[in-house]
Design a protein around this motif. Structure first.
Motif, short mmCIF file in Angstrom:
data_model
loop_
_atom_site.label_atom_id
_atom_site.label_comp_id
_atom_site.label_asym_id
_atom_site.label_seq_id
_atom_site.Cartn_x
_atom_site.Cartn_y
_atom_site.Cartn_z
N LEU A 173 0.94 -0.61 -0.13
CA LEU A 173 -0.01 -0.17 -0.28
C LEU A 173 0.54 1.68 0.11
O LEU A 173 0.18 2.23 -0.56
CB LEU A 173 -0.62 -0.14 0.96
N THR A 174 2.02 1.64 0.95
CA THR A 174 2.68 2.65 0.72
C THR A 174 3.69 2.67 -0.06
O THR A 174 4.29 3.46 -0.45
CB THR A 174 2.79 2.47 2.69
N PHE A 175 5.01 1.71 0.16
CA PHE A 175 6.13 2.52 -0.36
C PHE A 175 6.01 1.47 -2.66
O PHE A 175 7.13 1.94 -2.72
CB PHE A 175 7.11 1.14 -0.28
N ILE A 176 4.70 1.45 -2.55
CA ILE A 176 4.61 0.26 -3.40
C ILE A 176 3.52 1.53 -4.18
O ILE A 176 3.54 1.98 -5.63
CB ILE A 176 4.09 -1.17 -3.90
N SER A 177 2.13 1.15 -4.07
CA SER A 177 0.94 2.10 -4.68
C SER A 177 1.26 3.31 -4.28
O SER A 177 0.89 3.48 -5.34
CB SER A 177 -0.40 1.32 -3.93
N MET A 178 1.19 3.54 -3.24
CA MET A 178 0.79 4.60 -2.89
C MET A 178 2.65 5.69 -3.87
O MET A 178 2.41 6.68 -4.29
CB MET A 178 1.44 5.29 -1.06
N ASP A 179 3.58 5.76 -4.00
CA ASP A 179 4.30 6.27 -4.44
C ASP A 179 3.76 6.29 -6.41
O ASP A 179 4.08 6.75 -7.34
CB ASP A 179 5.54 5.59 -4.26
N PHE A 180 3.88 5.12 -6.67
CA PHE A 180 3.24 4.88 -8.51
C PHE A 180 1.92 5.24 -8.36
O PHE A 180 1.56 6.28 -9.49
CB PHE A 180 3.49 3.64 -8.86
N LEU A 181 0.80 5.32 -7.69
CA LEU A 181 -0.67 6.55 -7.20
C LEU A 181 -0.18 7.73 -7.75
O LEU A 181 -1.44 8.26 -8.17
CB LEU A 181 -1.61 6.03 -6.31
N LEU A 182 0.65 7.92 -6.98
CA LEU A 182 0.81 9.36 -6.92
C LEU A 182 1.82 10.33 -7.66
O LEU A 182 1.07 11.58 -8.67
CB LEU A 182 1.73 10.46 -5.72
#
Length: 538
Positions: A154-163
């Protein structure tokens, strides 16, 4: 299936894993040059060929491992464990080992040697951990293992690329839509084009068109610069350089980085093996972790100061339809890229924005698995296990902001010709800014060893849900011991560096708090005893 095969799902998986690995190598190259002063020619001729050795060793083995499992069980749907450069260790080694060494010596080769030392030690921990990990896995609830992975996803993978996706929606939305349509909506595109391949191609085309709406992705001269690094770079044996820095004094100096990163790698890889089993692919724990450590040691011997790891994301690759060949294709491709100096050219041709939709989707699938592969009533434990990763991610953001502001401050002071040395650092905050809009001490404490903390709290909640108070108490006691020796929650601020504390007890707060929690659970056990048994079995 007597021979290796390449399916359409393997091609999709290859594009996803290839993009993921490329991103790691691009970040690695940029940080080595920008932070540690590595010349591009040194990265191209020494570091990347060394990394290629480790990537080839692991990816070929895990492809063979999946193929053998398919042969043994007469299945054709076994997916290989994904594998690559460890992102967390990459940042930790550069900012907390190599960068301080470069600052102290002004010699990039000394920084490189320090990186080799900590990578070698981390690889040894991975090898030793392979003999203990099966026991840890046996006595840890699945929710505790998968929730920690979901937190990272959720944090180090998804959120970075979502942003990144919402930073450039005109480029990133359509590739993401392609991925969602194929893998959630089961849409088949014309001519049987794999969704992963189509997503990357569309991302590249939109990146080329980005200059028309005033947000160009491609920079002038990028292709020309990429062509200049083309050549053949055979891996160089770097054992002599490693032994030059392999001393007790250096090991002691970097112990606060080596131990947590080594443990982090072992626990993270262990959780990924559990994730693979939850998806239906059961691999031997010891062998999988042992080869992971051997891959790190092999890369270090040939000049790569960055450990490898079993990647998060097996359920995502499986959902893509990838089997065993995607892993081998990725290993061979990354080897060719590194040995022939193609990284600069690929970076110029395929921007991160073109391939990040696949990686974002992988993060979504991993998080979903944490809730789907456990008993439904254990879902609160997964939620609890997610939370420490958010603290780890928040600390990384806070730390990067302070690094950036401090760099800007030094630039201003240099322009003004100031003689006094002033720094904008985290270690000054408690003294100068006591009233913060967030609990800095709590964020830092929760972030240290967050993978282990996530497992502990999720396990406690599982056993509370099962009304097994004695088992919950055992996990609280484990937490008390680990917090006492500094494996979790203990930290020391030095400028903008956040270091673990192992030499003494940082404070008694956490050991006493966890001890009190264990006592509370034991008290409940006394009031409402449950059937006897091994307090760790589940």
């Amino acid at each position: 299936m007597k021979f290796f095969t390449i399916t359409r799902g393997d091609l999709d998986g290859f594009f996803g894993l290839m993009v993921d690995n490329l991103i790691q190598l691009l970040v690695l190259s940029a940080l080595c040059m920008g932070v540690c002063g590595f010349p591009l020619v040194f990265i191209t001729s020494v570091v990347l060929p060394g990394a290629a050795v480790s990537l080839l060793v692991g990816n070929v083995f895990y492809a063979w491992q999946a193929w053998k499992l398919g042969q043994r069980t007469n299945r054709n749907d076994v997916t290989a464990i994904p594998y690559g450069i460890n992102t967390v260790s990459l940042f930790a080694f550069i900012f907390f080992v190599m960068f301080p060494t470069y600052q102290a010596t002004g010699d990039y080769k000394e920084a490189w040697k320090a990186g080799l030392l900590v990578s070698f030690a981390s690889g040894l921990i991975e090898v030793l951990g392979s003999f203990l990990a099966a026991k840890i896995r046996k006595y840890t609830p699945r929710a505790a293992l998968l929730s920690a992975l979901a937190g990272i996803a959720l944090t180090f993978i998804s959120m970075d690329f979502l942003l990144r996706t919402f930073e450039r929606p005109m480029i990133a939305f359509i590739p993401l839509g392609v991925i969602l349509l194929q893998y959630f909506g089961k849409v088949r595109f014309p001519f049987g084009i794999p969704g992963g391949f189509l997503s990357v191609i569309v991302g590249v085309l939109l990146s080329y068109l980005s200059s028309f709406w005033g947000d160009p992705i491609y920079k002038e001269g990028g292709i020309q610069n990429g062509l200049e690094t083309l050549g053949f770079y055979f891996p160089q044996l770097s054992v002599t350089s490693l032994f030059e820095t392999l001393t007790y004094a250096n090991l002691q100096a970097y112990f606060s980085i080596i131990l947590p990163m080594g443990i982090f790698n072992v626990i993270g890889s262990l959780q990924n093996i559990e994730s693979a089993e939850a998806s239906g692919d059961s691999f031997d724990t010891k062998t999988s972790l042992l080869v992971n450590g051997i891959g790190t040691l092999a890369g270090t011997a040939f000049g790569s100061p960055f450990p490898t790891t079993i990647y998060i994301g097996h359920p995502g690759w499986k959902a893509l339809g990838a089997k065993h060949s995607y892993s081998m294709l990725s290993g061979v491709f990354m080897t060719l890229v590194s040995l022939f100096g193609l990284m600069g050219l690929i970076q110029a041709l395929i921007p991160v924005e073109a391939g990040m939709a696949i990686v974002l989707w992988i993060g979504i699938i991993i998080t979903s698995q944490a809730f789907q592969a456990i008993p439904k009533h254990h879902s609160p434990a997964v939620v609890v296990g997610l939370l420490p990763a958010f603290a780890g991610w928040a600390v990384l953001i806070i730390q990067n902001v302070f690094f950036f502001l401090d760099g800007k401050l030094q630039g201003v002071l240099q322009e003004l010709g100031a003689n006094k040395e002033i720094h904008f650092s985290l270690s000054d905050i408690p003294e100068h800014l006591p009233f913060l809009p967030y609990a800095l001490g709590g964020v830092l404490s929760l972030s240290q060893g967050f993978l282990i903390t996530s497992m502990i709290w999720a396990a406690m909640v599982v056993f509370i849900l099962e009304r097994e108070w004695l088992k919950a108490s055992v996990w609280a006691i484990i937490a008390a011991v680990l917090s006492m020796v500094g494996w979790i929650h203990a930290y020391e601020l030095k400028g903008n560096a956040i270091l673990n504390r192992f030499t003494d007890i940082a404070n008694w707060d956490f050991p006493i708090a966890y001890g009190s929690l264990a006592t509370l659970f034991l008290f409940i056990q006394f009031l409402a005893p449950k059937e006897k048994g091994n307090p760790l079995e589940h």
